[in-house]
Design a protein around this motif. Structure first.
Motif, short mmCIF file in Angstrom:
data_model
loop_
_atom_site.label_atom_id
_atom_site.label_comp_id
_atom_site.label_asym_id
_atom_site.label_seq_id
_atom_site.Cartn_x
_atom_site.Cartn_y
_atom_site.Cartn_z
N ASN A 47 -8.99 3.68 -20.61
CA ASN A 47 -10.07 3.78 -19.63
C ASN A 47 -10.29 2.46 -18.91
OD1 ASN A 47 -11.40 6.41 -19.41
ND2 ASN A 47 -11.73 6.22 -21.60
N PHE A 48 -10.12 1.38 -19.65
CA PHE A 48 -10.23 0.07 -18.99
C PHE A 48 -9.12 -0.10 -17.97
CE2 PHE A 48 -9.35 -4.54 -18.89
CZ PHE A 48 -10.57 -4.98 -18.38
N ILE A 49 -7.89 0.33 -18.34
CA ILE A 49 -6.78 0.30 -17.39
C ILE A 49 -7.07 1.21 -16.19
CG2 ILE A 49 -4.34 0.80 -17.05
CD1 ILE A 49 -4.86 -1.65 -18.77
N PHE A 50 -7.66 2.38 -16.47
CA PHE A 50 -8.01 3.32 -15.42
C PHE A 50 -9.04 2.70 -14.46
CE2 PHE A 50 -10.32 7.12 -13.83
CZ PHE A 50 -9.24 7.80 -13.28
N TRP A 51 -10.02 2.01 -15.05
CA TRP A 51 -11.03 1.32 -14.23
C TRP A 51 -10.37 0.25 -13.37
CZ3 TRP A 51 -12.79 -3.79 -14.05
CH2 TRP A 51 -13.97 -3.98 -13.33
N LEU A 52 -9.43 -0.51 -13.97
CA LEU A 52 -8.70 -1.52 -13.21
C LEU A 52 -7.87 -0.87 -12.09
CD1 LEU A 52 -7.42 -4.02 -15.93
CD2 LEU A 52 -9.28 -4.36 -14.28
N ALA A 53 -7.28 0.30 -12.40
CA ALA A 53 -6.49 1.01 -11.39
C ALA A 53 -7.38 1.42 -10.21
CB ALA A 53 -5.83 2.24 -12.00
N GLY A 54 -8.61 1.84 -10.53
CA GLY A 54 -9.55 2.16 -9.46
C GLY A 54 -9.85 0.95 -8.60
N CYS A 55 -9.99 -0.21 -9.25
CA CYS A 55 -10.21 -1.45 -8.51
C CYS A 55 -9.01 -1.76 -7.61
CB CYS A 55 -10.46 -2.61 -9.47
SG CYS A 55 -11.96 -2.48 -10.45
N VAL A 56 -7.79 -1.56 -8.17
CA VAL A 56 -6.58 -1.83 -7.40
C VAL A 56 -6.47 -0.90 -6.20
CG1 VAL A 56 -4.06 -1.75 -7.45
CG2 VAL A 56 -5.31 -2.78 -9.35
N ILE A 57 -6.73 0.40 -6.41
CA ILE A 57 -6.65 1.36 -5.31
C ILE A 57 -7.68 1.03 -4.23
CG2 ILE A 57 -7.09 3.78 -4.69
CD1 ILE A 57 -5.70 4.62 -7.20
N LEU A 58 -8.89 0.67 -4.68
CA LEU A 58 -9.92 0.29 -3.71
C LEU A 58 -9.49 -0.95 -2.93
CD1 LEU A 58 -12.76 0.81 -2.62
CD2 LEU A 58 -13.66 -0.62 -4.45
N GLY A 59 -8.93 -1.94 -3.65
CA GLY A 59 -8.49 -3.16 -2.98
C GLY A 59 -7.33 -2.91 -2.03
N VAL A 60 -6.34 -2.11 -2.48
CA VAL A 60 -5.19 -1.80 -1.62
C VAL A 60 -5.63 -1.01 -0.38
CG1 VAL A 60 -3.05 -0.47 -1.48
CG2 VAL A 60 -3.49 -1.89 -3.48
N SER A 61 -6.58 -0.10 -0.59
CA SER A 61 -7.08 0.70 0.54
C SER A 61 -7.76 -0.19 1.57
CB SER A 61 -8.06 1.76 0.04
OG SER A 61 -7.45 2.61 -0.90
N LEU A 62 -8.57 -1.12 1.10
CA LEU A 62 -9.23 -2.04 2.02
C LEU A 62 -8.21 -2.93 2.72
CD1 LEU A 62 -12.34 -3.04 -0.14
CD2 LEU A 62 -12.30 -1.55 1.87
N TRP A 63 -7.16 -3.32 1.97
CA TRP A 63 -6.11 -4.14 2.59
C TRP A 63 -5.38 -3.35 3.67
CZ3 TRP A 63 -0.68 -3.16 1.58
CH2 TRP A 63 0.16 -4.05 2.28
N LEU A 64 -5.04 -2.08 3.37
CA LEU A 64 -4.37 -1.25 4.36
C LEU A 64 -5.25 -1.02 5.59
CD1 LEU A 64 -2.73 1.45 2.05
CD2 LEU A 64 -1.56 -0.37 3.29
N ARG A 65 -6.55 -0.89 5.34
CA ARG A 65 -7.49 -0.67 6.46
C ARG A 65 -7.56 -1.87 7.37
NH1 ARG A 65 -9.73 -0.78 10.32
NH2 ARG A 65 -11.64 0.25 11.03
N HIS A 66 -7.50 -3.07 6.81
CA HIS A 66 -7.68 -4.28 7.60
C HIS A 66 -6.38 -5.07 7.79
CE1 HIS A 66 -12.03 -3.76 7.56
NE2 HIS A 66 -11.96 -3.54 6.27
N ASP A 67 -5.24 -4.49 7.38
CA ASP A 67 -3.96 -5.15 7.59
C ASP A 67 -3.74 -5.39 9.08
OD1 ASP A 67 -1.28 -6.05 6.85
OD2 ASP A 67 -0.60 -4.20 7.80
N THR A 68 -3.34 -6.60 9.44
CA THR A 68 -3.25 -6.96 10.85
C THR A 68 -2.23 -6.11 11.61
OG1 THR A 68 -1.68 -8.71 10.22
CG2 THR A 68 -3.99 -9.35 10.49
N LYS A 69 -1.12 -5.76 10.94
CA LYS A 69 -0.10 -4.96 11.64
C LYS A 69 -0.62 -3.58 11.99
CE LYS A 69 4.37 -6.89 10.34
NZ LYS A 69 5.69 -6.60 9.73
N THR A 70 -1.18 -2.89 11.00
CA THR A 70 -1.64 -1.52 11.27
C THR A 70 -2.87 -1.50 12.16
OG1 THR A 70 -2.86 -1.59 9.18
CG2 THR A 70 -0.70 -0.57 9.15
N SER A 71 -3.82 -2.41 11.91
CA SER A 71 -5.05 -2.40 12.71
C SER A 71 -4.78 -2.76 14.16
CB SER A 71 -6.08 -3.37 12.10
OG SER A 71 -5.59 -4.69 12.09
#
Length: 236
Positions: free
Chosen positions: A18-42
């Protein structure tokens, strides 16, 4: 309170997963925010041309991922707390949330596989419409948001590409004027570059989803075993 033997081992394994799952949620949230604000895509998806904008399919997918990451963090915390407290109610709620999340992930995976090329095709169609408009009828760049040359320049400089084909003829003066200098004669196909860009993003998402799915399967098994162990414990 306390389960013993193998059930106690499963309790701490469930907490760990569950701790790993919580960390995975953090990673997905972080990656999603990165994809949203990535300079190439934006820089590509924020363009406008004569009132037309690139398709929002990619951003919609990213917003869904942001929500999924946040929900995973909550569910992961719920599972950790339920395992430590040995609460059948919390573990049952946790299991139900996992089943729903897993079903949603499978459905999203199927949908994503069926439409994996849709985003790049939509962006390519937008690029082609601006390119054809600019080549056939070059317009003034007085309006930085609407000039075809300005829009295409962003594509070319961001992706380091030029044109729809592998080579530009000297007659396409408009295209030559807006291509990066080193690509004027020996250009890289922008269609290929666009496909590579979004294929790379989708690959990152797919790997993260696969890892999370494996973790969720183990968590569902452990949560049910622990819940049964708590129910059968002589302490209760």
């Amino acid at each position: 309170m306390g389960v013993e033997g193998c059930t106690k081992c499963i309790k701490y394994m469930l907490f760990f997963f569950n701790f790993i799952f919580w960390l995975a949620g953090c990673v997905i949230l972080g990656v999603s925010l990165w994809l949203r604000h990535d300079t190439k895509t934006s820089s590509l998806l924020d363009l406008k041309f004569e009132g037309t904008e690139p398709p929002s399919t990619f951003y919609i997918s990213i917003y869904i991922l942001i929500a999924v990451g946040a929900v995973m963090m909550f569910v992961g915390f719920l599972g950790c707390y339920g395992a430590i407290q040995e609460s059948q109610c919390l573990l049952g709620t946790f299991f139900a949330c996992l089943v729903i999340l897993f079903a949603c992930e499978v459905a999203a995976g199927i949908w994503g596989f069926m439409h994996k090329d849709k985003i790049s095709k939509e962006i390519i169609a937008f690029y082609d419409s601006v390119y054809d408009k600019g080549v056939s009828n070059p317009i003034s760049q007085t309006d930085p948001n609407q000039g075809a040359a300005t829009v295409l320049k962003v594509f070319h400089e961001t992706l380091n590409c030029c044109g729809k084909g592998g080579f530009l003829g000297f007659t396409e003066k408009f295209a030559l004027d807006i291509c990066p200098g080193e690509l004027k004669l020996n250009s890289v196909n922008c269609h290929t570059k666009i496909k590579e860009l979004f294929s790379e993003k989708i690959l990152h998402i797919g790997i993260a989803a696969l890892v999370v799915a494996v973790i969720m399967i183990f968590e569902m098994i452990f949560s049910m075993v622990l819940c049964c162990g708590i129910r059968n414990s002589p302490v209760y």
